[in-house]
Design an enzyme around this catalytic site. Structure first.
Site, PDB file in Angstrom:
ATOM      1  CD  GLN B 241      -1.058  -0.732   3.602  1.00 33.09           C
ATOM      2  OE1 GLN B 241      -2.137  -0.848   3.516  1.00 33.09           O
ATOM      3  NE2 GLN B 241      -0.396  -1.165   4.792  1.00 33.09           N
ATOM      4  CG  ASP B 315      -0.939  -4.747   9.690  1.00 29.91           C
ATOM      5  OD1 ASP B 315      -1.915  -3.943   9.981  1.00 29.91           O
ATOM      6  OD2 ASP B 315      -0.289  -4.533   8.206  1.00 29.91           O
ATOM      7  CB  ALA B 350      -5.309 -11.543   8.066  1.00 25.82           C
ATOM      8  CG  ASP B 367      -8.971  -1.714  12.808  1.00 26.28           C
ATOM      9  OD1 ASP B 367     -10.064  -1.528  11.938  1.00 26.28           O
ATOM     10  OD2 ASP B 367      -8.153  -1.154  13.541  1.00 26.28           O
TER      11      ASP B 367
END
Ligand SMILES: Cc1cc2nc3c(=O)[nH]c(=O)nc-3n(C[C@H](O)[C@H](O)[C@H](O)COP(=O)(O)OP(=O)(O)OC[C@H]3O[C@@H](n4cnc5c(N)ncnc54)[C@H](O)[C@@H]3O)c2cc1C
Lengths: 533, 508
Positions: B241, B315, B350, B367
């Site tokens: 990202q 993460d 994940a 999240d």
């Protein structure tokens, strides 16, 4: 040149797209990879050589020749029914046949068959098998099978590049006029009607396995004309409907709609009736290695019975037992096994060479024609995308000579896939199978790469730089063509008859339709004959 | 002769003036930048002024070791000040990512410019001592020095920052320094040793700064005004990202791929609502799982519970968790939560991680980014929640951030339906987070009979017994009466709902 003329020329060229692109397009850099399929050379031994019969060195109750899905399914059935004295021979290093697969650091990938549709609910042996390998995880309160979500094809499933845009799904929609759309709709409705249709004998008009379909002439007469002629007869004029039908027949049978039987063409749409708790008849089950996964499920409990690198060269029927002569590729020696029963799970053009049987040979030569295919596996990094729907499992280009590509990494769960393996499918269906086959054997790796780049550059302009490796497989005799007369004529029935109650046959070319379920039931059928005699 | 001397004197005094202005400007640039990046402007400015003054002292002290070729040294130092000072802001902007050493670099830059400026004045006085009377000399040099400082402190906030921006301000003064150096080289060419070499160096420095000046304009313009409203203090592209952090007077914001993740101004509302209800529902949870949440803010809240023995954070993006474990300004916000020995970080996918996991957790905080595409949609699927169920203890509780029930009620309730289908009892709730709008969360547990807690940990700014009651209540405009499809890998219905609803909302 006038625009109209140009378009006409364009569509004429599309048919010969292979030729055009392979001549005009030249890669700037050499792309790594090779043509896979050394075994076609081994196979040619069979055509070119005469073999002696060595002394018998082994004795078996049953020998199965061919470890494709048909042969493996036969072996599974024998084994389930207590037979432990049998042997399965395959010429390749691995079993699987047309459902074989490869693997690299990025993913496993198919070399041939890559999916099965949701099974019809009236096939208990088949759904049992899928339950055994946890593809079906249970039943819901209505008794419908619950499919393992990891094996159901993930969304987004399919997209079509049409009129400059990727649309969702393969049925042409984007850029169609309302009239064209309504014709597409009419076609799909008619297929739905066929799906539900029953013949005057109470059987499904279109069933799987094909041999359980109705004999009602209302439907079987569709086997006398081609799919294209039938579309004409039913007033389908939209090029989109015609393209779609042609795409589907090439996709499933490697055969153009203007040569395939209408009955078979319709069977593609009308025979799928499966229904699950979490899936419908148009859903599919798939794995990175395609049906190679299913082949592994079938073969892994059978390993002790499987002998690979074993090319059967001669089958001699006898009074009490048949003799199977095979060439051991590892040791370069000929060996002979005596078997009380024998199942030939090999295609009939091979059986012609194994059996000295003039009647069969004549029938096969006259009625069975095998379509050649090319399959390429491309390891690519992130590709440029055109507008519209995102990368899907199956990615098809409208009016292309190829069938597009399947993303082998699609079922991988991770969010990020810096590299993918794309499996590119090309049925060589422009000219006659024989012409195509000869041309195909002459092409170099670079020729094939140029052909597929010419196709895929339209949707991924940067693909040439992004391919890290491209391996190519040429299937000279990928599948039998269901031409008019094959499904409901006499040929298949005669070829399925056992010899001496000793040599039995199981292969999808005997079904006339090359799909997993047919192979699965071909195997069971032959195994039942063995058990019965 | 007298005339010439006096000319030279004025020339050198102009140089003092410019040096003084430039020196102070560099110091101001460093101070401003440090408070942008590190926050707390009082601390930043006072430490930087302190270091600057101290280093000037060091420079003065060192000047006694310079005995020969004073003019040559003066010009060399002038050129060096031009180079280091000119590039100081670029150096600082670029080194902020190399987090751990940022303060070191900051003070090193300030120290070097200060020291060089500190060297220049005494050396200059010694050059001029033959040309000007001592009494006169001291008064003149210091007058020009202080006038320069006054000028700098006035034009910096009024003209330079608004019109040039930080990067170009420092480059502009760097160029000035180098130009002065070049002029002096030309003027005193007979008195200079290595004249040609110095000229070449000066020209190179000038060119470098000019190029940087031109480019800085482009880069700053592009990144600041095109994408974000506030100045970007950090940005980087990881394989996963694009991370950007912006800062204005009021708040610091984190953007992932251009989507706001949090604003330091109101993130407590989000994280208190996300973390405390499930933590309390799980009753003294010991083993905690966090998926996503690479900013460490959820972990900050989790660590407020003494019962917690371990926190496992999964993460995807190592660059992200590293950033939030090392950047001083970010450590400030997450209270260095990642540095706590109870916390273990796995930088893995994940889904894959959860599929391979065989441990059981008492509380799981999920999240993930909103399900705006198919690859993230999988993380909200029935199959994923089945695995989540396997990873949760019998009395455990999970929570899923579930987008806005106001903007996207179908999406929100689709997550709810999917959790229920996977065998969970759910407790949906929502709150208002100014940066996001009305936001939704869903607790998932294995036992029915949820009771809202009577008390929350001390120090909460948002959540308490009463707000929790309100959060559990859904008004009509956050509901949907449509029958929703369970989100499965093979239909990804959630991604479709989400696209539809947010698409409509943003079109308005
Ligand atoms: C490119 C391609 C794509 C396809 N895609 C699909 C799909 O997606 N889904 C689907 O359901 N079907 C698909 N099919 C159809 C596929 O052929 C069938 O599903 C099925 O795998 C056929 O199995 P089979 O056992 O009948 O034949 P084969 O796979 O042809 O098996 C024959 C076996 O015999 C062996 N053999 C041959 N000669 C000898 C010899 N002399 N001695 C020993 N062994 C020998 C071969 O090595 C092979 O293993 C595809 C086919 C191709 C070619």
């Amino acid at each position: 040149m006038k625009r109209r003329k140009f378009i006409q020329l364009g569509s004429a060229l599309a048919g010969y797209g292979l030729l055009a692109t392979s001549c005009s397009n030249h890669t700037k850099r050499k792309i790594a990879g090779e043509i896979i399929g050394a075994s076609s050379q081994t196979g040619h031994l069979l055509r070119d050589k005469q073999f002696e019969t060595p002394p018998i060195s082994e004795q078996k109750e049953v020998v199965i020749v061919g470890g494709g899905i048909s042969g493996l399914s036969a072996a599974r059935w024998l084994h389930r029914n207590g037979q432990t004295d049998f042997l399965l021979l395959d010429l390749e290093k691995h079993t699987g046949g047309n459902a074989s697969s490869g693997t690299n650091a990025v993913s496993a990938y198919p070399w041939g068959a890559h999916y099965i549709p949701i099974p019809n609910n009236d096939l208990p042996e088949y759904t049992d098998f899928l339950t055994e390998c946890n593809v079906i995880t249970g039943r819901d309160e209505k008794g419908l099978p619950v499919y393992n979500e990891y094996h159901l094809c993930s969304d987004p499933q399919e997209r079509l590049f049409i009129n400059g845009n990727w649309q969702d799904g393969l049925i042409p929609q984007y850029g169609l006029s309302p009239e064209e759309k309504s014709e597409v709709k009419r076609f799909l409705q008619q297929m739905q009607t066929f799906r539900e249709a029953k013949g005057n004998d109470g059987k499904d008009a279109f069933a799987i396995p094909v041999d359980s379909s109705s004999n009602d002439p209302l439907y079987t007469s569709l086997d006398n004309i081609t799919m294209a002629a039938w579309l004409q007869q039913e007033n389908y004029h939209s090029k989109y409907v015609q393209w779609y039908a042609n795409y589907c027949t090439r996709d499933d049978f490697g055969t153009r709609s203007d040569v395939i039987s209408a009955w078979t063409g319709i069977h593609y749409f009308a025979a799928r009736k499966g229904n699950g708790a979490n899936a419908k008849h148009d859903d599919v089950l798939t794995w990175p290695q395609g049906n190679g996964w299913l082949a592994e499920q079938l073969s892994s409990p059978l390993q002790p019975y499987i002998r690979t690198n074993a090319l059967a060269v001669k089958i001699i029927p006898g009074d009490k037992q048949a003799t199977v002569v095979y060439y051991d590729i590892n040791t370069h020696t000929l060996k002979a096994v005596a078997a009380k029963q024998c199942i030939l799970a090999t295609p009939q053009f091979i059986n012609n060479r194994l059996l000295d049987n003039k009647v069969r040979t004549a029938l096969v030569d006259a009625h069975l024609h095998y379509a050649p295919w090319m399959v390429a596996n491309l390891t690519v990094s992130q590709l440029k995308e055109r507008d519209g729907a995102p990368l899907s499992w199956d990615n098809v280009l409208y009016e292309s000579f190829g069938l597009g590509y399947v993303d082998a990494t699609h079922q991988q769960l991770q969010q990020l896939k810096p590299k993918r393996v794309l499996t590119y499918y090309l049925p060589l269906s422009t000219n006659t199978p024989k012409e195509e086959r000869l041309a195909a054997y002459k092409r170099s790796h670079e020729d094939w790469i140029n052909i597929l780049l010419g196709d895929l550059k339209k949707v991924h302009p940067d693909i040439e730089e992004k391919i890290e490796r491209a391996d190519v497989m040429v299937w000279g005799h990928a599948m039998a063509q269901p031409l008019p007369g094959l499904m409901h004529g006499d040929t298949r029935r005669r070829l399925q008859e056992s010899i001496n109650n000793q040599i039995h046959f199981a292969h999808t070319d005997l079904a006339g339709i090359s799909i997993f379920e047919e192979a699965f039931y071909q195997g069971i059928g032959a195994a039942k004959k063995v058990i019965g005699s | 002769m007298e005339q010439k001397k006096s000319n030279e004197q004025w020339l050198l005094l102009t140089a003092v003036f410019i040096i003084a202005t430039c020196g102070l400007i560099y110091e101001l640039v460093a101070g401003t930048l440090a408070s942008y990046v590190l926050g707390d402007s009082v601390t930043q400015f006072s430490t930087i002024i302190g270091v600057y003054l101290f280093s000037m002292g060091v420079g003065s002290f060192l000047s006694k070791y310079f005995n020969k070729h004073l003019l040559t040294w003066f010009i060399q130092i002038e050129l060096l000040v031009g180079l280091i000072g000119g590039f100081s802001s670029i150096i600082l902007f670029l080194t902020f990512p190399v987090a751990a050493s940022f303060r070191l670099i900051l003070y090193a830059v300030v120290f070097f410019t200060g020291m060089l400026v500190g060297l220049e004045i005494p050396i200059l006085m010694r050059i001029l001592k033959d040309k000007v009377e001592f009494k006169d000399l001291v008064s003149k040099v210091f007058t020009f020095d202080y006038i320069g400082a006054l000028l700098a402190s006035l034009i910096f906030p009024l003209l330079l920052v608004p019109y040039l921006g930080l990067m170009r301000t420092s480059l502009f003064f760097g160029i000035m320094n180098v130009l002065v150096g070049m002029y002096l080289l030309q003027k005193f060419k007979t008195e200079i040793v290595r004249n040609t070499a110095l000229k070449v160096a000066a020209v190179l420095f000038l060119l470098a700064e000019l190029v940087a000046f031109v480019l800085s304009d482009k880069i700053m313009h592009f990144s600041e005004s095109l994408v974000f409203n506030d100045p970007i203090i950090y940005s980087t592209s990881t394989p996963y990202q694009r991370i950007a952090i912006t800062r204005n007077k009021k708040e610091l914001k984190l953007f992932l791929n251009g989507n706001l993740q949090f604003s330091s101004f109101d993130e407590y509302r989000y994280h208190e609502a996300l973390v405390h209800p499930p933590m309390l529902a799980a009753h003294n949870p010991k083993k905690i799982l966090v998926m996503g949440g690479g900013d460490g803010l959820a972990v900050r809240e989790i660590l407020k519970y003494p019962s917690v023995e371990s926190v496992t954070l999964v993460d995807l993006d190592a660059a992200m968790t590293k950033l939030f474990s090392t950047q001083p300004v970010l450590l400030n916000i997450n209270h260095s939560s990642f540095l706590n020995p109870k916390v273990k970080i796995y930088n893995q996918d994940a889904f894959i991680w959860l599929r391979n996991n065989h441990d059981v957790y008492d509380c799981a905080i999920i999240d993930f980014p909103d399900p705006s595409n198919f690859s993230i949609g999988k993380l909200y699927s029935y199959s994923f929640y089945q695995l989540l169920g396997r990873a949760l203890s019998p009395n455990g509780t999970a929570v899923i951030q579930s987008t806005s029930p106001y903007v996207a009620p179908k999406s929100f309730w689709c997550v709810d339906e999917t959790l229920k289908a996977a065998g969970f009892v759910t407790v949906p709730y929502h709150n208002y987070v100014p940066s996001f709008g009305e936001w939704g969360y869903i607790m998932a547990m294995k036992q029915p009979g949820y009771q809202a807690p009577d008390s929350f940990p001390a120090g909460m700014r948002f959540i308490n017994k009463e707000t929790m009651q309100q959060m559990l209540n859904f008004p009509e405009d956050m509901k949907t009466h449509q029958k929703l499809a369970i989100n499965r890998l093979n239909n990804q219905s959630l991604v479709e709902y989400f696209e539809q609803e947010w698409g409509n909302y943003l079109d308005q």
